[in-house]
Design a protein around this motif. Structure first.
Motif, short mmCIF file in Angstrom:
data_model
loop_
_atom_site.label_atom_id
_atom_site.label_comp_id
_atom_site.label_asym_id
_atom_site.label_seq_id
_atom_site.Cartn_x
_atom_site.Cartn_y
_atom_site.Cartn_z
N UNK A 103 9.05 -3.49 -11.89
CA UNK A 103 8.50 -5.13 -11.09
C UNK A 103 10.52 -4.40 -10.67
N UNK A 104 11.54 -5.21 -10.65
CA UNK A 104 12.51 -5.31 -9.72
C UNK A 104 13.46 -4.08 -9.88
N UNK A 105 12.81 -3.13 -10.91
CA UNK A 105 13.61 -1.45 -10.24
C UNK A 105 12.77 -1.15 -9.08
N UNK A 106 11.91 -1.44 -8.46
CA UNK A 106 11.17 -0.59 -7.62
C UNK A 106 11.50 -1.75 -6.46
N UNK A 107 12.38 -0.59 -5.40
CA UNK A 107 13.02 -0.68 -4.47
C UNK A 107 12.00 -0.78 -3.09
N UNK A 108 11.86 -1.67 -2.81
CA UNK A 108 10.86 -1.50 -1.38
C UNK A 108 11.82 -2.27 -0.03
N UNK A 109 11.32 -0.46 1.26
CA UNK A 109 12.70 -1.07 2.33
C UNK A 109 11.70 -1.30 3.21
N UNK A 110 12.70 -2.26 4.13
CA UNK A 110 12.26 -2.31 5.47
C UNK A 110 13.21 -3.27 6.17
N UNK A 111 12.25 -3.28 7.46
CA UNK A 111 13.41 -3.10 8.93
C UNK A 111 13.87 -4.62 9.27
N UNK A 112 13.66 -5.54 7.91
CA UNK A 112 14.89 -6.96 8.57
C UNK A 112 14.19 -8.36 8.06
N UNK A 113 14.60 -9.11 8.47
CA UNK A 113 13.79 -9.92 8.09
C UNK A 113 12.70 -10.43 9.63
N UNK A 114 11.46 -10.58 9.40
CA UNK A 114 10.78 -10.86 10.06
C UNK A 114 10.01 -9.40 11.67
N UNK A 115 10.85 -8.34 10.12
CA UNK A 115 9.59 -6.67 11.12
C UNK A 115 8.38 -6.97 10.24
N UNK A 116 7.77 -5.93 10.37
CA UNK A 116 6.24 -5.56 10.19
C UNK A 116 6.43 -5.21 8.93
N UNK A 117 7.76 -4.21 8.71
CA UNK A 117 7.31 -3.56 7.52
C UNK A 117 7.98 -4.80 5.88
N UNK A 118 8.42 -5.99 6.49
CA UNK A 118 8.92 -6.93 5.75
C UNK A 118 7.64 -8.11 5.54
N UNK A 119 7.03 -8.14 6.15
CA UNK A 119 5.99 -8.90 6.28
C UNK A 119 5.43 -7.87 4.95
N UNK A 120 5.11 -6.69 5.37
CA UNK A 120 4.10 -5.95 4.72
C UNK A 120 3.73 -5.87 3.46
N UNK A 121 5.59 -5.80 3.13
CA UNK A 121 6.14 -5.66 1.83
C UNK A 121 5.64 -6.84 1.07
N UNK A 122 5.82 -7.97 1.57
CA UNK A 122 5.87 -9.24 1.19
C UNK A 122 4.50 -9.22 0.71
N UNK A 123 3.00 -8.80 1.61
CA UNK A 123 1.93 -8.76 1.17
C UNK A 123 1.68 -7.95 -0.16
N UNK A 124 2.30 -6.98 -0.02
CA UNK A 124 2.00 -6.54 -1.24
C UNK A 124 2.76 -6.84 -2.95
N UNK A 125 4.39 -7.78 -2.33
CA UNK A 125 4.17 -7.81 -3.13
C UNK A 125 3.65 -9.89 -4.13
N UNK A 126 2.71 -9.93 -2.92
CA UNK A 126 2.33 -11.29 -3.74
C UNK A 126 0.45 -11.09 -4.35
#
Ligand code: MLT
Length: 319
Positions: free
Chosen positions: A143-166
């Motif tokens: 769970x939250x021991x896993x870290x997921x990087x992104x390029x900030x709020x609104x970046x597609x890397x963040x969007x993709x990370x959110x979809x993965x979490x979902x």
């Protein structure tokens, strides 16, 4: 003489559009130089310059998930000398930023779409899971021991990370960086576990086995990585994400100028040098009907309707 003055003003406008462009055009890019959006923009800008007979100067205006650049262009002179290239962030920003100073659907003229870019879900080289199915088990156990990087709020890397979490129904520890460059450096250095990023920046690292590839985000396998399974094949049902790009001008840009820009965009996308460059990056030039003002506007509207309700339920808003 009101009519005469109006006539003169109109004639001036027509002349200005006829003479366009008589000086360099600035193509504003919302993300950092060398990043995924920037590399697409530079390939396009060089070819558009050949078509326009004027330089196209790429200007990187960073900040707030691309909203700083979009706000800048929305307020620029509507004369065709300041234009914007942006990705999915045009559709998602209204759900992510409370105080957005522009409306993506009202404050722009639409030049056309450019290219679609698949994304890849990557892990640091020594992350234990060997494939997507194992990754799903691993994140569920850690769970939250896993870290997921992104390029900030609104970046597609963040969007993709959110979809993965979902998709896996696990909230991981999100680690935002000031762009995909530093996010990738952190992944390569083993400071973060996962990053979902565009093939335009990930292909060299995947091909050199510097990272672990868990899958591509598109429903079908991609030409650039024919042996890589999709995340859907890895068991993430319905997972689908691609990055799309559009070119915009400020609202009120004369129709003849927009038409000139659209023509330059369409010609640029026929240029074999651009086609090869985009192909090498894993990007796919969009079909001709999308390389149009209507094609972009219709797509932006559909993407806004798709993402904004979903993002609002996630309550991710920033000021
Ligand atoms: C970039 O060019 O830096 C990216 O498109 C950022 C992102 O949206 O992930």
């Amino acid at each position: 003489m009101v009519v005469g003055a109006l006539g003169l003003a109109l004639a001036g406008g027509v002349q200005a559009a006829d003479a366009y462009p008589s000086k360099p055009v600035t193509l504003v890019v919302p993300f950092s130089a060398g990043g995924p959006t920037d590399v697409v923009s530079r390939a396009l800008g060089q070819a558009m310059a050949r078509e326009l007979g004027q330089s196209v100067v790429v200007e990187n205006r960073l900040g707030a998930g691309g909203t700083v650049a979009a706000a800048f262009v929305a307020r620029a002179q509507p004369d065709g000398y300041t234009i914007l290239i942006h990705h999915n962030g045009m559709a998602t920003a209204p759900a992510l930023y409370k105080k957005l100073s522009y409306s993506p659907l009202k404050d722009f003229e639409y030049v056309g779409q450019v290219a679609d870019v698949p994304m890849t879900l990557l892990g640091r080289k020594d992350l234990p899971p060997a494939n997507a199915a194992e990754l799903v088990k691993y994140v569920s156990q850690n769970k939250d021991k896993v870290s997921l990087a992104n390029a900030g709020l609104g970046a597609v890397s963040q969007l993709c990370g959110l979809l993965f979490e979902e998709a896996v129904n696990v909230k991981m520890t999100s680690v935002p960086y000031q762009g995909t460059g530093p996010a990738m450096t952190a992944l390569l250095g083993g400071q973060v576990d996962l990053l979902c990023d565009q093939t335009t920046s990930t292909l060299p690292h995947i091909n050199a086995s510097r990272v672990k590839l868990y899958g591509v985000t598109t429903p079908n396998r991609i030409k650039a990585l024919p042996n890589a399974p999709t995340l859907q094949e890895g068991g993430l049902k319905g997972f689908s994400m691609k990055v799309w790009h559009g070119v915009y001008a400020p609202k009120g840009t004369p129709p003849a100028v927009v038409a000139r820009l659209t023509k330059a965009l369409q010609q640029a996308l026929k240029d074999p040098v651009v086609a090869k460059r985009l192909d090498d990056l894993g990007a796919e030039i969009v079909p001709a009907d999308k390389q149009t003002p209507e094609g972009l506007k219709t797509w932006l509207k559909a993407e806004s309707e798709k993402w904004q309700p979903l993002l609002k339920t996630m309550k991710l808003e920033a000021d």
